[in-house]
Design a protein around this motif. Structure first.
Motif, short mmCIF file in Angstrom:
data_model
loop_
_atom_site.label_atom_id
_atom_site.label_comp_id
_atom_site.label_asym_id
_atom_site.label_seq_id
_atom_site.Cartn_x
_atom_site.Cartn_y
_atom_site.Cartn_z
N UNK A 140 13.47 20.29 0.41
CA UNK A 140 13.96 19.28 -0.53
C UNK A 140 14.24 17.91 0.10
N UNK A 141 14.38 17.85 1.42
CA UNK A 141 14.69 16.57 2.06
C UNK A 141 13.45 15.80 2.51
N UNK A 142 12.27 16.36 2.30
CA UNK A 142 11.03 15.67 2.66
C UNK A 142 10.78 14.54 1.66
N UNK A 143 10.38 13.38 2.19
CA UNK A 143 10.07 12.25 1.32
C UNK A 143 8.59 11.89 1.44
N UNK A 144 8.10 11.18 0.46
CA UNK A 144 6.71 10.70 0.54
C UNK A 144 6.57 9.77 1.74
N UNK A 145 7.58 8.96 2.00
CA UNK A 145 7.53 8.07 3.16
C UNK A 145 7.36 8.88 4.45
N UNK A 146 8.05 10.02 4.56
CA UNK A 146 7.88 10.89 5.73
C UNK A 146 6.43 11.33 5.86
N UNK A 147 5.84 11.74 4.75
CA UNK A 147 4.46 12.25 4.77
C UNK A 147 3.47 11.15 5.11
N UNK A 189 0.83 -1.21 0.00
CA UNK A 189 0.00 0.00 0.00
C UNK A 189 0.87 1.26 0.00
N UNK A 190 1.82 1.31 0.91
CA UNK A 190 2.69 2.48 0.97
C UNK A 190 3.54 2.61 -0.28
N UNK A 191 3.98 1.49 -0.83
CA UNK A 191 4.79 1.53 -2.05
C UNK A 191 4.01 2.17 -3.20
N UNK A 192 2.75 1.81 -3.35
CA UNK A 192 1.91 2.39 -4.41
C UNK A 192 1.76 3.88 -4.19
N UNK A 193 1.49 4.29 -2.96
CA UNK A 193 1.30 5.71 -2.67
C UNK A 193 2.60 6.49 -2.84
N UNK A 194 3.72 5.89 -2.44
CA UNK A 194 5.00 6.56 -2.61
C UNK A 194 5.29 6.81 -4.08
#
Length: 185
Positions: free
Chosen positions: A142-149, A119-124
């Protein structure tokens, strides 16, 4: 579900998944696998054969919703206001997580890095272009990642799950996280 499975195995899978969707909706991520098996009219071994882990079951239950979020991210990509597009998508992820019990648990990262979180992989993957564009535009660090969000949203959703108004509280906390703790100038 593999196409080459027997017809009865496909029917069992569909029945288990339908029952699981109802159970997770009412009981959340901790829905009883034994209750799901009883209601679906199969043994718990059959449930575990189709869904070897609770995460696998939650991912299957959340698949449609995750797909809708993937499509929505694609639709928002390329909008003029990249920060607004990213925040609009994240608002929708928060709303989904709050309204669909069990989705936050399906998105949570396991302590076991060997097993992927589908699920997270698809959203990332889906949100990557949204975040990249917002970072390019200087609208997001610039250092924010989708995983962080996603982890932020999961944390907010799980923390507000038992609040009298979880949607309003989750939205408030998400806005607070986006704005930061500094007063507006």
């Amino acid at each position: 579900m593999p196409e080459n499975q027997r017809a009865d195995a496909r029917r069992n899978y569909a029945r288990i998944l339908a029952v699981a969707e109802e159970e997770v909706a009412s009981q959340g991520a901790a829905a009883s696998l034994e209750q799901i098996a009883r209601t679906a009219g199969v043994g718990s071994a059959t449930v575990r054969r189709h869904f070897p882990t609770r995460r696998a079951l939650l991912e299957a239950v959340s698949k449609e919703r995750i797909e809708a979020l993937r499509v929505r991210a694609r639709d928002l990509t390329g909008r003029d206001d990249s920060r607004h597009a990213l925040l609009e998508w994240l608002d929708e992820v928060v709303a989904y997580c709050v309204s669909v019990r069990g989705l936050a648990a399906a998105l949570a990262y396991d302590a076991d890095p060997v097993h992927d979180n589908a699920c997270s992989a698809v959203l990332e993957e889906a949100a990557g272009p949204l975040l990249h564009r917002a970072a390019q535009d200087g609208a997001v660090a610039p250092d924010v990642t989708v995983a962080d969000l996603i982890m932020l949203i999961v944390g907010i959703t799980l923390a507000t799950e038992h609040h009298p108004d979880p949607a309003a509280q989750a939205e408030r906390l998400f806005r607070l996280a986006v704005a930061g703790l500094s007063p507006r100038s």
